[in-house]
Design a protein around this motif. Structure first.
Motif, PDB file in Angstrom:
ATOM      1  N   TYR A 134      15.037 -13.395  18.532  1.00  0.00           N
ATOM      2  CA  TYR A 134      15.634 -14.407  19.697  1.00  0.00           C
ATOM      3  C   TYR A 134      16.870 -15.206  18.982  1.00  0.00           C
ATOM      4  O   TYR A 134      17.893 -15.499  19.626  1.00  0.00           O
ATOM      5  CB  TYR A 134      14.774 -15.073  20.423  1.00  0.00           C
ATOM      6  CG  TYR A 134      14.230 -14.556  21.410  1.00  0.00           C
ATOM      7  CD1 TYR A 134      14.600 -13.220  22.289  1.00  0.00           C
ATOM      8  CD2 TYR A 134      12.995 -15.219  22.270  1.00  0.00           C
ATOM      9  CE1 TYR A 134      13.944 -12.606  23.198  1.00  0.00           C
ATOM     10  CE2 TYR A 134      12.313 -14.783  23.405  1.00  0.00           C
ATOM     11  CZ  TYR A 134      12.901 -13.383  23.705  1.00  0.00           C
ATOM     12  OH  TYR A 134      11.964 -12.848  24.903  1.00  0.00           O
ATOM     13  N   THR A 135      16.626 -15.576  17.614  1.00  0.00           N
ATOM     14  CA  THR A 135      17.641 -16.331  17.154  1.00  0.00           C
ATOM     15  C   THR A 135      18.991 -15.732  16.777  1.00  0.00           C
ATOM     16  O   THR A 135      19.834 -16.293  16.695  1.00  0.00           O
ATOM     17  CB  THR A 135      17.125 -17.062  15.792  1.00  0.00           C
ATOM     18  OG1 THR A 135      16.726 -16.173  14.889  1.00  0.00           O
ATOM     19  CG2 THR A 135      15.979 -18.163  16.113  1.00  0.00           C
ATOM     20  N   THR A 136      18.826 -14.315  16.498  1.00  0.00           N
ATOM     21  CA  THR A 136      19.943 -13.687  16.243  1.00  0.00           C
ATOM     22  C   THR A 136      20.172 -12.123  16.848  1.00  0.00           C
ATOM     23  O   THR A 136      21.524 -11.862  16.799  1.00  0.00           O
ATOM     24  CB  THR A 136      19.922 -13.191  14.619  1.00  0.00           C
ATOM     25  OG1 THR A 136      18.760 -12.490  14.426  1.00  0.00           O
ATOM     26  CG2 THR A 136      19.815 -14.374  13.478  1.00  0.00           C
ATOM     27  N   SER A 137      19.297 -11.818  17.655  1.00  0.00           N
ATOM     28  CA  SER A 137      19.461 -10.316  18.114  1.00  0.00           C
ATOM     29  C   SER A 137      20.012 -10.426  19.681  1.00  0.00           C
ATOM     30  O   SER A 137      19.468 -10.936  20.292  1.00  0.00           O
ATOM     31  CB  SER A 137      18.497  -9.616  17.847  1.00  0.00           C
ATOM     32  OG  SER A 137      18.097  -8.478  18.972  1.00  0.00           O
ATOM     33  N   LEU A 138      21.272 -10.034  19.809  1.00  0.00           N
ATOM     34  CA  LEU A 138      21.721  -9.770  21.285  1.00  0.00           C
ATOM     35  C   LEU A 138      20.808  -9.029  21.951  1.00  0.00           C
ATOM     36  O   LEU A 138      20.189  -9.554  23.062  1.00  0.00           O
ATOM     37  CB  LEU A 138      23.102  -9.271  21.089  1.00  0.00           C
ATOM     38  CG  LEU A 138      23.601  -8.853  22.545  1.00  0.00           C
ATOM     39  CD1 LEU A 138      23.776  -9.923  23.309  1.00  0.00           C
ATOM     40  CD2 LEU A 138      25.148  -7.984  22.493  1.00  0.00           C
TER      41      LEU A 138
ATOM     42  N   ASN B 240      17.319 -10.631  23.077  1.00  0.00           N
ATOM     43  CA  ASN B 240      17.589 -11.786  24.257  1.00  0.00           C
ATOM     44  C   ASN B 240      17.885 -10.797  25.441  1.00  0.00           C
ATOM     45  O   ASN B 240      17.476 -11.372  26.511  1.00  0.00           O
ATOM     46  CB  ASN B 240      18.646 -12.705  23.930  1.00  0.00           C
ATOM     47  CG  ASN B 240      18.412 -13.657  22.918  1.00  0.00           C
ATOM     48  OD1 ASN B 240      17.870 -14.716  23.482  1.00  0.00           O
ATOM     49  ND2 ASN B 240      18.359 -13.682  21.785  1.00  0.00           N
ATOM     50  N   GLN B 241      18.590  -9.885  25.282  1.00  0.00           N
ATOM     51  CA  GLN B 241      18.676  -9.011  26.620  1.00  0.00           C
ATOM     52  C   GLN B 241      17.503  -8.334  27.169  1.00  0.00           C
ATOM     53  O   GLN B 241      17.228  -8.453  28.156  1.00  0.00           O
ATOM     54  CB  GLN B 241      19.670  -7.750  26.458  1.00  0.00           C
ATOM     55  CG  GLN B 241      21.377  -7.952  26.240  1.00  0.00           C
ATOM     56  CD  GLN B 241      22.216  -7.325  25.757  1.00  0.00           C
ATOM     57  OE1 GLN B 241      21.849  -6.415  24.969  1.00  0.00           O
ATOM     58  NE2 GLN B 241      23.471  -7.069  26.146  1.00  0.00           N
TER      59      GLN B 241
ATOM     60  N   ARG C  40      15.497 -11.485  28.507  1.00  0.00           N
ATOM     61  CA  ARG C  40      16.122 -12.086  29.740  1.00  0.00           C
ATOM     62  C   ARG C  40      15.592 -11.113  31.012  1.00  0.00           C
ATOM     63  O   ARG C  40      15.323 -11.536  31.890  1.00  0.00           O
ATOM     64  CB  ARG C  40      17.498 -12.171  29.686  1.00  0.00           C
ATOM     65  CG  ARG C  40      18.306 -12.772  30.831  1.00  0.00           C
ATOM     66  CD  ARG C  40      19.835 -12.775  30.717  1.00  0.00           C
ATOM     67  NE  ARG C  40      20.538 -11.490  30.384  1.00  0.00           N
ATOM     68  CZ  ARG C  40      20.757 -10.425  30.828  1.00  0.00           C
ATOM     69  NH1 ARG C  40      20.127 -10.320  32.040  1.00  0.00           N
ATOM     70  NH2 ARG C  40      21.337  -9.274  30.305  1.00  0.00           N
TER      71      ARG C  40
END
Lengths: 187, 187
Positions: B112-116, B119-120, B123
């Motif tokens: 979650y700290t770096t990967s788009l 997080n997608q 989310r």
């Protein structure tokens, strides 16, 4: 608190003061009782509350139910409609004068395709709303209206001075007379 | 459906076949009645269901309540505990033999700290769980047990052949006898 403060507090502590937000926002000042989203409307905007309280309610055969109160430092919108783009079955109303940061759904969706930060914000805010809804569901399943009232007073001790008692009753899912009895019983 | 299929279907249609996932996953094959998470345990893992059904239940003074059934193509875990890292007040059980993809919370948090993409995925999956919980809450507030049963049959017509009637009653929040009456009334 602003969206910028929210990012620094919960999403990215190193977010620079002068960095642009991943989607455009504009400030809105709204009067008490202003309806942000009507039942039947498809949600195209979301809001971050800087000041004031927003109420989410629904109608059940003319019987109003209050699903949630949103407070400063929280995102709000008719989120089911926002996500599904179907007409909303809830109403968003300013319960007090409000200062909000507003952003358009289409700008957020655009940002979601490329922006790590936008997705981190959206994920975190959705996690928080999930926690609120689940907590409420579990409380309805497991504890009495009196215990729900005590929890609410503990978490939001100032709520009674701002929100009318009949609205608190609608939020707790009890008749106003039952809430009066509960309050007498406690004091 | 696998996590990889989920990404292509809902998050990033152009996700390459040979691209690594943003966090390590491992396959688990579990027998019916296996408890994935106990009440009191702090959730350190999450699962994607390839095959089978997972039940989330809680205890209220010895009275079991079923909060949700999760089906193939869905992520599941004791999500409140997963997010807050407090002991879980729900139990996750394999209601049938299951094939799951499992991943560790710490690996997800790292991603979650770096990967788009991470997080997608997070989310989108959280949005879906929010929609499920909110739909259920609104149904409890506005429609009868009979209508809730009819909705469930419409959405999951095969559910009665897989899930015992007493569990469906616990999910609908009615006594098994009331559910029998409802079923007779309908047929």
């Amino acid at each position: 608190m602003t969206i910028r403060d929210y990012i620094v507090s919960f999403v990215d502590p190193s977010f620079p003061d002068d960095a642009p937000l991943p989607f455009p926002v504009s400030e809105m000042r709204l009067k008490k009782n202003h309806v942000l989203t009507s039942i039947g409307q498809t949600e195209a905007r979301a809001y971050f509350i800087q000041q004031g309280i927003v109420e989410i309610s629904m109608n059940n055969d003319g019987n109003e139910k209050i699903l949630e109160f949103f407070f400063p430092g929280q995102f709000t919108c008719a989120y089911t409609s926002f996500l599904t783009q179907r007409p909303s079955d809830v109403r968003l109303t300013c319960l007090t004068d409000c200062v909000l940061e507003m952003f358009e759904r289409r700008h957020l969706m655009e940002a979601y395709t490329t922006s790590l930060l936008a997705n981190q914000i959206g994920r975190y805010a959705t996690e928080q709303i999930f926690l609120m809804r689940t907590k409420r569901e579990k409380e309805f399943l497991t504890i009495s209206a009196e215990e729900r009232y005590l929890n609410l007073m503990k978490e939001r001790p100032d709520i009674l001075s701002i929100i009318p008692v009949n609205k608190i009753a609608k939020y707790l899912g009890v008749h106003p007379e039952s809430l009066s009895r509960i309050r007498k019983h406690i004091s």
